[in-house]
Write a protein that holds these residues in place. Structure first.
Motif, short mmCIF file in Angstrom:
data_model
loop_
_atom_site.label_atom_id
_atom_site.label_comp_id
_atom_site.label_asym_id
_atom_site.label_seq_id
_atom_site.Cartn_x
_atom_site.Cartn_y
_atom_site.Cartn_z
N ASP A 167 -19.04 -67.95 36.59
CA ASP A 167 -19.71 -69.38 36.52
C ASP A 167 -19.47 -69.92 35.22
OD1 ASP A 167 -21.24 -71.81 36.59
OD2 ASP A 167 -22.82 -70.93 37.77
N LEU A 187 -11.42 -70.84 44.10
CA LEU A 187 -11.89 -69.71 43.31
C LEU A 187 -13.30 -68.94 44.06
CD1 LEU A 187 -11.94 -71.51 39.71
CD2 LEU A 187 -10.13 -69.83 40.80
N SER A 219 -16.60 -67.23 42.59
CA SER A 219 -17.48 -66.92 41.27
C SER A 219 -18.39 -65.67 41.50
CB SER A 219 -17.93 -68.30 40.80
OG SER A 219 -19.04 -67.94 39.57
N SER A 225 -7.82 -74.87 38.70
CA SER A 225 -7.76 -74.86 40.00
C SER A 225 -7.86 -75.91 40.83
CB SER A 225 -9.17 -74.05 40.58
OG SER A 225 -9.12 -73.57 41.78
N ARG A 226 -8.78 -77.02 40.22
CA ARG A 226 -8.82 -78.10 41.07
C ARG A 226 -7.54 -79.31 40.89
NH1 ARG A 226 -14.55 -77.63 39.34
NH2 ARG A 226 -14.10 -78.03 37.19
N HIS A 284 -19.50 -69.01 45.33
CA HIS A 284 -20.18 -68.14 44.62
C HIS A 284 -20.97 -66.83 45.38
CE1 HIS A 284 -21.09 -71.86 42.34
NE2 HIS A 284 -21.35 -71.08 41.04
N ILE A 305 -15.25 -73.66 44.61
CA ILE A 305 -15.83 -72.64 43.76
C ILE A 305 -16.88 -71.95 44.76
CG2 ILE A 305 -16.75 -71.54 42.00
CD1 ILE A 305 -15.79 -73.57 40.10
N GLU A 340 -11.33 -73.06 36.05
CA GLU A 340 -12.08 -73.74 37.13
C GLU A 340 -11.46 -75.03 37.11
OE1 GLU A 340 -16.39 -73.40 36.64
OE2 GLU A 340 -16.11 -71.38 36.61
N ASN A 341 -11.14 -75.78 36.21
CA ASN A 341 -10.56 -77.09 36.13
C ASN A 341 -9.03 -77.04 36.67
OD1 ASN A 341 -11.56 -79.78 36.28
ND2 ASN A 341 -10.78 -80.38 34.20
N LYS A 349 -12.82 -69.69 31.25
CA LYS A 349 -13.16 -69.67 32.55
C LYS A 349 -13.38 -71.06 32.87
CE LYS A 349 -13.19 -65.46 33.92
NZ LYS A 349 -11.97 -64.93 34.93
N THR A 363 -13.56 -66.32 39.01
CA THR A 363 -14.10 -66.93 37.83
C THR A 363 -15.65 -66.37 37.65
OG1 THR A 363 -14.72 -68.87 36.62
CG2 THR A 363 -15.16 -68.89 38.98
#
Length: 256
Positions: free
Chosen positions: A147, A185, A187, A169-170, A246, A244, A166-167, A162, A145
């Motif tokens: 951010d 993920l 980022s 993935s959850r 980073h 996520i 991200e959601n 994106k 992803t």
């Protein structure tokens, strides 16, 4: 012995040698994994050529994550080479640069937005479901992803896609957790990739990162991101899912 010794990994969405997917496949092989890669359509020929530049030439599968037939046949394609998977990398995103990027947020047509969300976000769920029969307990799905907590210059509808990724993935983490399958993920900061070239104003993001990332940032170095993906594919994060991570030089943690 590498951290992926004996693991079987599918990296979906490898197009160019400059892609994060390619870097991930390379690091995964160096860490002991048996790797398969995929692409589709006109890009498939390019993927087959660049596959030869990896330490070990991997099988190249044809997979369009928006094609139900491809998804239904993926498990059989994989089993032609390995008897299952330990990890899956989702390195897939697309948004029409002519209509969705570069300050066109208010004008982006729904048809193109829908395509961007399907390819960039819904496809994570599609890929997870397609590979679910191949993944046992301890299996790991990792996506990429950029951010989505911030409205970036020029990123526009890809930022929305994106956020959906991200959601997604959850929710994948929630629904597959009982089977021992993790979904996380990575980022990354802005990297020079084929996708980045299509973003008008990408150079402004590069400049901002160099100024504000406390560890500094090299937009041409894909290896830190690839290493993070491989770490999440490994057994070193057995109780981490829906996360996520980073890899951006610390940029995300800094204020003005």
């Amino acid at each position: 012995m590498g951290i992926l010794e004996g693991k079987r990994i599918l990296v979906a969405g490898v197009t160019m040698e400059s892609s994060i997917g390619f870097a991930t496949a390379k690091v995964a092989q160096e860490q002991g994994a048996t790797v398969l890669i995929s692409n589709f359509g006109r890009a498939l020929g390019i993927t087959r050529r660049i596959a030869r530049r990896l330490p070990v030439e991997p099988p190249v599968l044809e997979l369009d994550v928006t094609d139900d037939g491809h998804l239904a046949g993926l498990a059989d394609q994989v089993r032609e080479h390995v008897d299952g998977l330990d990890g899956v990398v989702h390195s897939i995103a697309y948004g029409n640069p002519e209509t969705l990027l570069g300050g066109k947020f208010l004008d982006g047509p729904w048809e193109d937005v829908a395509q961007a969300v399907q390819v960039s976000a819904f496809s994570l769920k599609s890929l997870a479901v397609a590979t679910r029969p191949l993944l046992g307990r301890g299996g790991s799905i990792v996506g990429l992803t950029f951010d989505a907590t911030t409205a970036w210059p020029a990123y526009d509808w890809m930022g929305v896609a994106k956020a959906a990724l991200e959601n997604t993935s959850r929710y994948v983490a929630r629904d597959l957790g009982s089977e021992g399958i993790r979904c996380n993920l990575v980022s990354a900061g802005p990297l020079k990739t084929l996708a980045a070239k299509a973003i008008p104003g990408f150079e402004d993001l590069e400049s901002a990162w160099k100024d504000r990332a406390p560890l500094g940032w090299d937009e041409s170095d894909h290896e830190p991101t690839a290493r993070a993906v491989c770490a999440l594919l490994s057994d070193f994060f057995p109780a981490t899912t829906g996360e996520i991570v980073h890899v951006d030089g610390g940029f995300h943690a800094m204020g003005l």
